[in-house]
Scaffold this motif. Structure first.
Motif, mmCIF file in Angstrom:
data_model
loop_
_atom_site.group_PDB
_atom_site.id
_atom_site.type_symbol
_atom_site.label_atom_id
_atom_site.label_comp_id
_atom_site.label_asym_id
_atom_site.label_seq_id
_atom_site.Cartn_x
_atom_site.Cartn_y
_atom_site.Cartn_z
ATOM 1 N N ILE A 48 14.683 -0.419 -5.273
ATOM 2 C CA ILE A 48 14.826 -1.280 -4.096
ATOM 3 C C ILE A 48 15.322 -2.669 -4.498
ATOM 4 O O ILE A 48 15.912 -3.392 -3.697
ATOM 5 C CB ILE A 48 13.490 -1.361 -3.340
ATOM 6 C CG1 ILE A 48 13.709 -1.922 -1.934
ATOM 7 C CG2 ILE A 48 12.455 -2.168 -4.122
ATOM 8 C CD1 ILE A 48 12.501 -1.795 -1.035
ATOM 9 N N ASP A 70 22.001 0.152 -2.841
ATOM 10 C CA ASP A 70 21.269 0.912 -1.825
ATOM 11 C C ASP A 70 22.004 2.221 -1.557
ATOM 12 O O ASP A 70 23.144 2.414 -1.986
ATOM 13 C CB ASP A 70 21.129 0.104 -0.533
ATOM 14 C CG ASP A 70 22.447 -0.477 -0.048
ATOM 15 O OD1 ASP A 70 23.423 0.293 0.056
ATOM 16 O OD2 ASP A 70 22.508 -1.697 0.205
ATOM 17 N N TYR A 71 21.346 3.115 -0.828
ATOM 18 C CA TYR A 71 21.952 4.433 -0.627
ATOM 19 C C TYR A 71 23.165 4.416 0.308
ATOM 20 O O TYR A 71 24.109 5.197 0.091
ATOM 21 C CB TYR A 71 20.901 5.447 -0.170
ATOM 22 C CG TYR A 71 20.402 5.307 1.245
ATOM 23 C CD1 TYR A 71 21.078 5.895 2.307
ATOM 24 C CD2 TYR A 71 19.238 4.608 1.525
ATOM 25 C CE1 TYR A 71 20.612 5.783 3.611
ATOM 26 C CE2 TYR A 71 18.763 4.493 2.820
ATOM 27 C CZ TYR A 71 19.444 5.071 3.861
ATOM 28 O OH TYR A 71 18.981 4.954 5.145
ATOM 29 N N THR A 92 11.971 8.903 -3.245
ATOM 30 C CA THR A 92 11.504 7.663 -2.638
ATOM 31 C C THR A 92 10.248 7.943 -1.812
ATOM 32 O O THR A 92 9.903 9.107 -1.595
ATOM 33 C CB THR A 92 12.597 7.088 -1.722
ATOM 34 O OG1 THR A 92 12.944 8.086 -0.744
ATOM 35 C CG2 THR A 92 13.848 6.712 -2.509
ATOM 36 N N SER A 95 8.279 7.925 3.916
ATOM 37 C CA SER A 95 8.797 7.377 5.168
ATOM 38 C C SER A 95 10.310 7.216 5.160
ATOM 39 O O SER A 95 10.928 7.053 6.218
ATOM 40 C CB SER A 95 8.141 6.026 5.463
ATOM 41 O OG SER A 95 8.388 5.108 4.403
ATOM 42 N N THR A 96 10.924 7.267 3.970
ATOM 43 C CA THR A 96 12.375 7.068 3.868
ATOM 44 C C THR A 96 13.158 8.378 3.799
ATOM 45 O O THR A 96 14.388 8.365 3.886
ATOM 46 C CB THR A 96 12.709 6.231 2.622
ATOM 47 O OG1 THR A 96 12.351 6.984 1.446
ATOM 48 C CG2 THR A 96 11.952 4.911 2.619
ATOM 49 N N HIS A 97 12.477 9.503 3.616
ATOM 50 C CA HIS A 97 13.166 10.765 3.335
ATOM 51 C C HIS A 97 14.139 11.155 4.450
ATOM 52 O O HIS A 97 15.274 11.558 4.181
ATOM 53 C CB HIS A 97 12.154 11.894 3.126
ATOM 54 C CG HIS A 97 11.351 11.756 1.875
ATOM 55 N ND1 HIS A 97 10.337 12.625 1.528
ATOM 56 C CD2 HIS A 97 11.402 10.840 0.871
ATOM 57 C CE1 HIS A 97 9.809 12.261 0.386
ATOM 58 N NE2 HIS A 97 10.426 11.174 -0.028
ATOM 59 N N ALA A 99 15.769 9.453 6.844
ATOM 60 C CA ALA A 99 16.988 8.648 6.991
ATOM 61 C C ALA A 99 17.956 8.890 5.843
ATOM 62 O O ALA A 99 19.174 9.015 6.051
ATOM 63 C CB ALA A 99 16.625 7.159 7.075
ATOM 64 N N ILE A 100 17.438 8.973 4.611
ATOM 65 C CA ILE A 100 18.317 9.161 3.462
ATOM 66 C C ILE A 100 18.927 10.559 3.479
ATOM 67 O O ILE A 100 20.126 10.739 3.233
ATOM 68 C CB ILE A 100 17.558 8.904 2.149
ATOM 69 C CG1 ILE A 100 16.993 7.481 2.114
ATOM 70 C CG2 ILE A 100 18.491 9.113 0.949
ATOM 71 C CD1 ILE A 100 16.082 7.204 0.931
ATOM 72 N N CYS A 118 10.319 15.169 6.059
ATOM 73 C CA CYS A 118 10.244 14.136 7.093
ATOM 74 C C CYS A 118 8.853 14.228 7.706
ATOM 75 O O CYS A 118 7.969 14.887 7.154
ATOM 76 C CB CYS A 118 11.335 14.333 8.146
ATOM 77 S SG CYS A 118 11.442 16.014 8.767
ATOM 78 N N HIS A 196 3.753 4.681 5.476
ATOM 79 C CA HIS A 196 4.629 5.185 4.424
ATOM 80 C C HIS A 196 4.400 6.664 4.116
ATOM 81 O O HIS A 196 5.347 7.368 3.740
ATOM 82 C CB HIS A 196 4.431 4.369 3.144
ATOM 83 C CG HIS A 196 4.677 2.903 3.322
ATOM 84 N ND1 HIS A 196 5.925 2.389 3.599
ATOM 85 C CD2 HIS A 196 3.826 1.843 3.279
ATOM 86 C CE1 HIS A 196 5.845 1.078 3.710
ATOM 87 N NE2 HIS A 196 4.588 0.712 3.529
#
Length: 390
Positions: A48, A70-71, A92, A95-97, A99-100, A118, A196
């Motif tokens: 990050i 960043d991705y 990661t 909570s980010t899975h 969107a990425i 997710c 998270h």
């Protein structure tokens, strides 16, 4: 027979999002991906903190200009290159899975994602639809499924060696979080924070592993309904649980039980799967992954050893070093990664039959894991009641 041949025609150009310095799971991904020369790490957004991520990427011999902040930048810049990435691993926080993963699929990339995929079934089904539209593989790292004797158990069950299946007992119950260790450990702290971690702690973080192992051994089983009770023995973790019990009734009358816990004081890992039939049972324990316990009613217990010729051929496909030499988690992860690579190659040439034969934890496994956790939480929050699964 030891399988030492290269698995893919050429290494898949690969990147990671997350998994930077100090990340245990990031190291696992890299060791697994690179072991069989199935992948080549050429880019990443490792941290990050962009400067820290770049410094770490360079230490892995990734070109400085391909260590991205960043991705979104990673996906956009790599798409401009003739030698751009073909696949990405996501290591990661939970909570980010979503969107990425969504962004990666929209960029036409194959994805290997940490679980959970997710937080909701609706999100998971959206990712499945997108993966199908873009003809991309999504692999989920249920790493223990790469152990060879999981396949042996599957073949024994399919062959009828256990008789009619009656019960499945699953657990993943360690003791390392018997106290509020998260107060001094950032890598644990986010796992007990709903913002998270999502709607569960041990159900999503631990229980989905043996749940998938049972699914891999018994692919024909479908849950009809379940009942879940969850507890927060370390009160500061509420509303997330650090202990849970789940009863499952499968179609056809098979019964299942799963215990997940981070407060099983004294237990190192405690992940076991036991499948019970009308004439015999098998049991696999991840602390002794090279052995499968085979118990036929009225006969002495047999311990089946990894790599031996008496196993089914499917259980010998991933043999690397022969019987007697112990293998462990990195080998299991590597087995999954090379199969992910084969699936990606097969998808790119449109060979769906080859993908199905690999038996990987794919997007369907990811959707099912999210569905299972969602139903467990729904049951527990309603007072530990039976709920219909679908």
């Amino acid at each position: 027979m030891i399988q030492g041949d290269l698995k893919v025609s050429a290494p898949i150009r690969w990147a990671t999002v997350g998994g930077g310095r100090g990340s245990q799971i990031g190291y696992s991904h890299r060791c697994a991906a690179l072991r069989d020369n199935s992948f080549q790490l050429v880019a990443g957004a490792f941290d990050i903190d962009p400067a820290r991520g770049r410094e770490f990427g360079e230490s892995l011999r990734v070109a400085p200009e391909r260590c991205y902040p960043d991705y979104p930048t990673l996906f956009a810049e790599e798409a401009k290159r003739e030698d751009g990435i073909q696949a990405v691993s996501i290591a990661t926080p939970n909570s980010t899975h979503f969107a990425i993963c969504k962004a990666a699929l929209e960029a036409g990339l194959h994805v290997i994602c940490e679980k959970p995929l997710c937080f909701t079934v609706a999100e998971a089904e959206g990712l499945r639809a997108l993966a199908r539209e873009r003809r991309c593989i999504v692999g989920v790292t249920y790493g223990y499924a790469g152990h060879q004797l999981i396949r042996q158990a599957r073949e024994m069950i399919a062959n009828g060696d256990l008789g009619e299946i009656r019960m499945v007992h699953m657990q993943f119950a360690h003791g390392f979080h018997s106290e509020a260790v998260e107060q001094a450990n950032p890598s644990t702290k986010w796992r007990v924070d709903p913002r998270h971690a999502g709607p569960s702690y041990v159900l999503g973080d631990l229980a989905t592993h043996p749940y998938y192992l049972a699914e891999a051994m018994l692919p024909q089983l479908r849950i009809k309904r379940l009942l879940c009770s969850r507890q927060s023995f370390v009160a500061s973790r509420a509303p997330l649980e650090d202990n849970a019990y789940v009863l499952m009734e499968y179609e056809g009358g098979v019964m299942g039980h799963l215990w997940a816990s981070a407060v099983n004081a004294g237990s190192m890992h405690g992940q076991k799967v036991r499948v019970i039939g009308s004439r015999a049972s098998v049991e696999w324990w991840d602390e002794h992954p090279n052995q499968l316990r085979y118990e036929v009613q009225g006969q002495p217990v047999r311990i089946l050893e990894r790599g031996m010729d008496y196993l089914y051929p499917q259980a010998l496909e991933d043999d690397r070093i022969g019987a007697g030499h112990p293998e462990g988690l990195f080998e299991a992860w590597s087995n999954l990664y090379y199969r992910f690579a084969l699936a990606m190659e097969a998808m790119d040439r449109g060979d769906i039959t080859a993908i199905e034969a690999l038996g990987i934890p794919d997007i369907e496994a990811g959707v099912e894991g999210v569905r299972w956790v969602e139903n467990c939480v729904r049951s527990a929050d309603a007072g530990a009641v039976w709920v219909d699964y679908r």
